[in-house]
Design a protein around this motif. Structure first.
Motif, PDB file in Angstrom:
ATOM      1  N   LEU A  40       0.830  -1.200   0.000  1.00  0.00           N
ATOM      2  CA  LEU A  40       0.000   0.000   0.000  1.00  0.00           C
ATOM      3  C   LEU A  40       0.866   1.252   0.000  1.00  0.00           C
ATOM      4  CD1 LEU A  40      -2.605  -1.122   2.672  1.00  0.00           C
ATOM      5  CD2 LEU A  40      -3.093  -0.726   0.277  1.00  0.00           C
ATOM      6  N   ASN A  41       0.319   2.307  -0.536  1.00  0.00           N
ATOM      7  CA  ASN A  41       0.997   3.595  -0.515  1.00  0.00           C
ATOM      8  C   ASN A  41       1.014   4.118   0.920  1.00  0.00           C
ATOM      9  OD1 ASN A  41       2.049   6.126  -0.895  1.00  0.00           O
ATOM     10  ND2 ASN A  41       0.433   6.855  -2.253  1.00  0.00           N
TER      11      ASN A  41
ATOM     12  N   PHE B 139       1.762   6.851   2.113  1.00  0.00           N
ATOM     13  CA  PHE B 139       1.365   8.248   2.290  1.00  0.00           C
ATOM     14  C   PHE B 139      -0.118   8.486   1.988  1.00  0.00           C
ATOM     15  CE2 PHE B 139       5.917   8.517   1.130  1.00  0.00           C
ATOM     16  CZ  PHE B 139       6.379   9.044   2.322  1.00  0.00           C
ATOM     17  N   SER B 140      -0.906   7.424   1.839  1.00  0.00           N
ATOM     18  CA  SER B 140      -2.330   7.584   1.547  1.00  0.00           C
ATOM     19  C   SER B 140      -3.155   7.279   2.793  1.00  0.00           C
ATOM     20  CB  SER B 140      -2.728   6.691   0.364  1.00  0.00           C
ATOM     21  OG  SER B 140      -2.452   5.329   0.653  1.00  0.00           O
ATOM     22  N   ILE B 141      -3.997   6.277   2.729  1.00  0.00           N
ATOM     23  CA  ILE B 141      -4.885   5.952   3.847  1.00  0.00           C
ATOM     24  C   ILE B 141      -4.117   5.618   5.133  1.00  0.00           C
ATOM     25  CG2 ILE B 141      -6.663   4.360   4.658  1.00  0.00           C
ATOM     26  CD1 ILE B 141      -7.775   4.211   1.885  1.00  0.00           C
TER      27      ILE B 141
ATOM     28  N   LEU C   7      -3.210   8.853   6.851  1.00  0.00           N
ATOM     29  CA  LEU C   7      -4.405   9.501   7.401  1.00  0.00           C
ATOM     30  C   LEU C   7      -4.868   8.774   8.655  1.00  0.00           C
ATOM     31  CD1 LEU C   7      -6.734  11.520   7.279  1.00  0.00           C
ATOM     32  CD2 LEU C   7      -7.902   9.979   5.667  1.00  0.00           C
TER      33      LEU C   7
ATOM     34  N   GLU D 105      -9.142   0.593   3.621  1.00  0.00           N
ATOM     35  CA  GLU D 105      -7.798   0.173   3.216  1.00  0.00           C
ATOM     36  C   GLU D 105      -7.791  -1.272   2.743  1.00  0.00           C
ATOM     37  OE1 GLU D 105      -4.217  -1.102   6.003  1.00  0.00           O
ATOM     38  OE2 GLU D 105      -4.417   1.079   5.925  1.00  0.00           O
TER      39      GLU D 105
ATOM     40  N   GLY E  25      -9.031  -1.819  -0.731  1.00  0.00           N
ATOM     41  CA  GLY E  25      -8.145  -1.350  -1.789  1.00  0.00           C
ATOM     42  C   GLY E  25      -6.862  -2.146  -1.919  1.00  0.00           C
ATOM     43  N   CYS E  26      -6.674  -3.156  -1.062  1.00  0.00           N
ATOM     44  CA  CYS E  26      -5.449  -3.964  -1.132  1.00  0.00           C
ATOM     45  C   CYS E  26      -5.450  -4.835  -2.390  1.00  0.00           C
ATOM     46  CB  CYS E  26      -5.331  -4.848   0.104  1.00  0.00           C
ATOM     47  SG  CYS E  26      -4.774  -3.993   1.584  1.00  0.00           S
TER      48      CYS E  26
ATOM     49  N   TYR F 261       2.870   1.186  11.821  1.00  0.00           N
ATOM     50  CA  TYR F 261       3.006   2.074  10.666  1.00  0.00           C
ATOM     51  C   TYR F 261       4.462   2.179  10.217  1.00  0.00           C
ATOM     52  CZ  TYR F 261       2.800   6.250   7.765  1.00  0.00           C
ATOM     53  OH  TYR F 261       2.925   7.135   6.725  1.00  0.00           O
TER      54      TYR F 261
ATOM     55  N   TYR G 230       4.214  -0.731   7.370  1.00  0.00           N
ATOM     56  CA  TYR G 230       3.834   0.094   6.213  1.00  0.00           C
ATOM     57  C   TYR G 230       5.051   0.804   5.602  1.00  0.00           C
ATOM     58  CZ  TYR G 230      -1.108  -0.508   7.415  1.00  0.00           C
ATOM     59  OH  TYR G 230      -2.347  -1.018   7.667  1.00  0.00           O
TER      60      TYR G 230
END
Length: 259
Positions: free
Chosen positions: A120-121, A123-125, A128, A176, A179-180, A249, A253
């Protein structure tokens, strides 16, 4: 002379709670295997009912004055031990994660993230969600200090904001997952990712429920500046959830995603 200690009466709730949790796990596996939702829904309803009855009894004990200073001290110590056990619970997952990621096996292509996995990006969800959860820690601290200073109105505002941010974080995590591009069956990366973030999500939901109970008692004048044990230990638990997410995180991540 009344004893400062309190021995609780026999209760069916611990046994029923254990049975309902096992049923939830079995129902979840059945549903994920393509089965029906009947067992999962029934077991969730049973678990909610048992927790409501159990929490009702605990609140009733507190209102009747059974939570003396000695009992409150033991409850705080018990909560510290519980959080410590949860720390080692997550520590085992981090151990497995670094064991697999620092020296990737040939089965995953010798690299981390494994070949074919699109992380996953960061810097996205996930970013946040991190901001939301850390913000909830700030509002929880605000609520705690407001309660200790006797400012009930500010405490309610802070607790409402904390609960809202907690449920918003849960919504972001569900978003999230949808969207994986990988699943729990996609190599050890997918398994560790969903297990670690999934268990953290469960802890967020449990913490949100604990804070909801605290909000109900706070609105109904169940706490004072000197007696707010239930809210205090709930906020301790919430801060633990915040700290675990920071490590998730940064490790899973950020570093584990190949940034």
């Amino acid at each position: 002379m009344r004893s400062p200690f309190h021995l609780v009466e026999k209760s069916p709730w611990p046994f029923l709670c254990s049975i309902s949790v096992v049923c939830v796990a079995v129902g979840l596996v059945e549903w994920m295997s393509g089965g029906s939702l009947h067992l999962l829904v029934f077991s969730w309803l049973l678990l909610v009912m048992v927790l409501c009855q159990w929490l009702r009894d605990v609140v009733r004990e507190s209102d009747q004055g059974w939570h003396t200073s000695y009992v409150a001290s033991n409850i705080r110590f018990g909560m510290v031990l519980f959080i410590l056990s949860e720390f080692f619970f997550f520590f085992s997952f981090f151990w497995a994660f670094f064991s697999c990621s620092l020296v990737p096996d040939v089965e995953v292509g010798g690299v981390w993230p494994p070949v074919g996995i699109m992380p996953l990006n960061v810097f996205s969800i996930p970013l946040l969600g991190s901001a939301v959860l850390l913000g909830s820690g700030v509002t929880a601290t605000w609520c705690h200090h407001a309660v200790m200073s006797g400012n009930r109105e500010e405490a309610i505002y802070g607790l409402v904001m904390t609960i809202f941010l907690g449920f918003y974080f849960t919504f972001l995590q569900v978003l999230e997952y949808t969207g994986c591009t990988f699943t729990i069956a996609d190599s050890v990366y997918g398994s560790l990712f969903y297990v670690m973030t999934g268990f953290h999500g469960v802890h967020v939901i449990v913490g949100s429920v604990m804070l909801l109970v605290g909000l109900f008692r706070l609105v109904n004048h169940g706490f004072s500046s000197v007696r707010h044990l239930g809210l205090e230990v709930s906020i301790w638990y919430w801060h633990f959830v915040d700290v675990v997410w920071i490590f998730l995180y940064l490790c899973v991540y950020w570093w584990g995603g190949g940034v």
